[in-house]
Design a protein around this motif. Structure first.
Motif, mmCIF file in Angstrom:
data_model
loop_
_atom_site.group_PDB
_atom_site.id
_atom_site.type_symbol
_atom_site.label_atom_id
_atom_site.label_comp_id
_atom_site.label_asym_id
_atom_site.label_seq_id
_atom_site.Cartn_x
_atom_site.Cartn_y
_atom_site.Cartn_z
ATOM 1 N N ARG A 286 0.827 -1.211 0.000
ATOM 2 C CA ARG A 286 0.000 0.000 0.000
ATOM 3 C C ARG A 286 0.858 1.257 0.000
ATOM 4 O O ARG A 286 0.564 2.235 -0.696
ATOM 5 C CB ARG A 286 -0.948 -0.014 1.206
ATOM 6 C CG ARG A 286 -2.127 -0.968 1.055
ATOM 7 C CD ARG A 286 -3.160 -0.737 2.135
ATOM 8 N NE ARG A 286 -2.684 -1.175 3.444
ATOM 9 C CZ ARG A 286 -2.904 -2.386 3.961
ATOM 10 N NH1 ARG A 286 -3.598 -3.281 3.282
ATOM 11 N NH2 ARG A 286 -2.453 -2.704 5.161
ATOM 12 N N ARG A 287 1.939 1.251 0.766
ATOM 13 C CA ARG A 287 2.825 2.413 0.787
ATOM 14 C C ARG A 287 3.530 2.592 -0.550
ATOM 15 O O ARG A 287 3.692 3.734 -1.030
ATOM 16 C CB ARG A 287 3.856 2.247 1.907
ATOM 17 C CG ARG A 287 3.255 2.357 3.308
ATOM 18 C CD ARG A 287 4.305 2.046 4.371
ATOM 19 N NE ARG A 287 3.751 2.177 5.720
ATOM 20 C CZ ARG A 287 4.410 1.813 6.830
ATOM 21 N NH1 ARG A 287 5.643 1.311 6.737
ATOM 22 N NH2 ARG A 287 3.829 1.968 8.004
ATOM 23 N N ALA A 288 3.942 1.496 -1.149
ATOM 24 C CA ALA A 288 4.599 1.585 -2.455
ATOM 25 C C ALA A 288 3.647 2.148 -3.501
ATOM 26 O O ALA A 288 4.038 2.964 -4.347
ATOM 27 C CB ALA A 288 5.098 0.203 -2.881
ATOM 28 N N ALA A 289 2.404 1.720 -3.452
ATOM 29 C CA ALA A 289 1.409 2.234 -4.403
ATOM 30 C C ALA A 289 1.241 3.747 -4.237
ATOM 31 O O ALA A 289 1.159 4.490 -5.225
ATOM 32 C CB ALA A 289 0.066 1.528 -4.180
ATOM 33 N N LYS A 290 1.194 4.204 -2.993
ATOM 34 C CA LYS A 290 1.037 5.641 -2.741
ATOM 35 C C LYS A 290 2.239 6.426 -3.253
ATOM 36 O O LYS A 290 2.092 7.507 -3.845
ATOM 37 C CB LYS A 290 0.850 5.871 -1.235
ATOM 38 C CG LYS A 290 0.532 7.298 -0.878
ATOM 39 C CD LYS A 290 0.240 7.423 0.614
ATOM 40 C CE LYS A 290 -0.114 8.868 0.975
ATOM 41 N NZ LYS A 290 -0.419 9.003 2.423
ATOM 42 N N VAL A 291 3.438 5.894 -3.041
ATOM 43 C CA VAL A 291 4.659 6.561 -3.514
ATOM 44 C C VAL A 291 4.664 6.648 -5.038
ATOM 45 O O VAL A 291 4.990 7.690 -5.624
ATOM 46 C CB VAL A 291 5.903 5.814 -3.002
ATOM 47 C CG1 VAL A 291 7.162 6.304 -3.732
ATOM 48 C CG2 VAL A 291 6.049 6.011 -1.506
ATOM 49 N N MET A 292 4.283 5.565 -5.705
ATOM 50 C CA MET A 292 4.291 5.567 -7.167
ATOM 51 C C MET A 292 3.241 6.519 -7.735
ATOM 52 O O MET A 292 3.495 7.218 -8.724
ATOM 53 C CB MET A 292 4.067 4.142 -7.688
ATOM 54 C CG MET A 292 5.275 3.246 -7.501
ATOM 55 S SD MET A 292 5.094 1.621 -8.299
ATOM 56 C CE MET A 292 3.980 0.828 -7.163
ATOM 57 N N LEU A 293 2.078 6.563 -7.107
ATOM 58 C CA LEU A 293 1.048 7.504 -7.577
ATOM 59 C C LEU A 293 1.553 8.939 -7.497
ATOM 60 O O LEU A 293 1.259 9.762 -8.371
ATOM 61 C CB LEU A 293 -0.218 7.349 -6.731
ATOM 62 C CG LEU A 293 -1.135 6.176 -7.077
ATOM 63 C CD1 LEU A 293 -2.270 6.086 -6.064
ATOM 64 C CD2 LEU A 293 -1.712 6.315 -8.487
#
Length: 419
Positions: A286-293
């Motif tokens: 979930r954190r990785a997804a937020k960073v990529m967005l």
């Protein structure tokens, strides 16, 4: 039409016009209330001599009794809705609407005992004010239901049309054929009463049906959303990615707009699950997804396609631009604190494959090409970006985009940017 009636009608029309759904409420609300209150007091002055003397409009300059009642209804409806009593306001507008219809019909059939001193012009004005008042709050309560574009609104409008037109047609036909004119007023009032009852009953049924229909639409929306979103990260899933890919292909074929495709995989993710468990791994995803967005444009499409693997569609991007985005994603993930366990940071990196779409290429084909580039990045040591092999790809010198030091870069330099 009496002069005061005209002034009161203009004041109410102005108040209704200022009550638009997007009007700045703090700025206009006091003006609307003041106008409506003034008209209400003017109407009450017709029946309370003290108020009439206060206004200084002694007979024969006072508003006619029938006009005063109808103007007072519209003014009271506006005040009620301005104070949040939308159902009461809608009911008063309905009564004013019915009063206008009765007066117009009475004028057409010359029913003096119903008309009073109200002219046809005044009756039409009051009818239009009532309609305008209801439409002015069409986004609230009963009118929102009756005027919506869904099945509940369409059915309610058809039922009201039949419920009003039927009694009016039969009642007016009876009045026309009755030459003695003995019960015209009674028939007219009965017709309007039946029509009003039908409107009220249909409105209540429509509101009940709208609640059920809204719940159904909301459930359908949630199901459609779940079908296109990843439940863990909230990102799009592969189905939505393929939809966006098809849209990009249309733009590419029709207007020659290029686009690129990325595939990204978090390195050694099994170790993260082993260290902290699957809940810990889910948090990292979930954190990785937020960073990529945060590193992508609004028009880019980021999707989770399984496990710790993600894909990105970059509309309008050529190979060089896609490589820059891939590097930015890789560096963002490597620099973010995605995993912390017992006070210690667990390093998380990503490998990325990049491909530019070639005319005529299918989703499956570019997916396989990009996946091969991703696995080449892993085979060369991970935490790097690799360009996919593919016919028709443009040879690009990417050495200037390779990351400095730390070398975990592109695998890269120009020699690895294979076409």
């Amino acid at each position: 039409m009496h002069e005061l009636t005209s002034v009161a009608g203009l004041a109410l029309a102005l108040a209704i016009g200022l009550r638009g759904p997007r009007a700045p409420r703090e700025t206009v609300s006091r003006v609307v209330v003041a106008l409506a209150f003034a008209v209400l007091m003017l109407s009450l002055g017709r029946f309370v001599p003290e108020l009439e003397r206060f206004y200084g409009v002694q007979s024969p300059y006072s508003v006619a009794r029938h006009s005063a009642i109808s103007l007072g209804l519209v003014a009271a409806a506006i005040l009620a809705q301005e104070r949040g009593a939308f159902l009461l306001g809608a009911g008063l507008f309905y009564v004013a609407l019915g009063s206008g219809i009765v007066q117009i019909a009475a004028n057409l059939f010359q029913m003096r005992d119903v008309i009073g001193a109200m002219s046809l012009a005044t009756a039409v004005m009051l009818l239009l004010l009532a309609i305008g008042g209801m439409l002015g709050r069409a986004n609230r309560g009963v009118m929102r239901v009756l005027l919506n574009t869904h099945a509940s609104g369409r059915q309610a409008r058809m039922q009201i049309l039949l419920g009003v037109a039927g009694p009016l047609i039969f009642g007016f036909f009876y009045i026309l054929v009755d030459q003695e004119r003995t019960v015209h007023a009674e028939v007219l009032l009965l017709v309007v009463t039946i029509a009003g009852f039908n409107i009220g009953l249909i409105s209540l049924m429509a509101m009940s049906f709208e609640r059920t229909d809204y719940a159904r639409r909301e459930l359908e929306r949630q199901m459609a959303q779940q079908a296109l979103e990843d439940g863990l990260t909230g990102l799009f899933n592969r189905a939505m990615l393929e939809r966006r890919f098809s849209r990009a292909v249309v733009q590419g074929n029709k207007h020659g707009v290029p686009f690129a495709f990325l595939m990204l995989d978090l390195d050694f993710f099994k170790r993260i699950n082993d260290l902290g468990g699957h809940d810990f791994g889910d948090t990292v995803l979930r954190r990785a997804a937020k960073v990529m967005l945060g590193a992508l444009r609004h028009d880019d499409t980021l999707a989770r396609i399984g496990g710790e693997e993600f894909a990105v569609l970059l509309p309008g991007a050529d190979l060089e631009a896609a490589f820059e985005v891939a590097e930015r994603l890789r560096q963002s993930i490597a620099g973010a604190h995605l995993a912390t366990l017992k006070g210690h940071r667990v390093p998380v990196t990503a490998s990325v494959g990049v491909a530019q779409w070639c005319p005529g290429e299918s989703f499956q084909h570019i997916y396989v090409r990009t996946d091969h580039a991703l696995y080449r990045a892993k085979a060369k040591g991970r935490n790097r970006v690799m360009i996919a092999d593919g016919e028709g790809a443009v040879q690009v010198d990417l050495s200037e985009f390779a990351p400095s030091a730390g070398g975990s870069s592109s695998g890269s330099k120009a020699g690895d940017a294979e076409s």
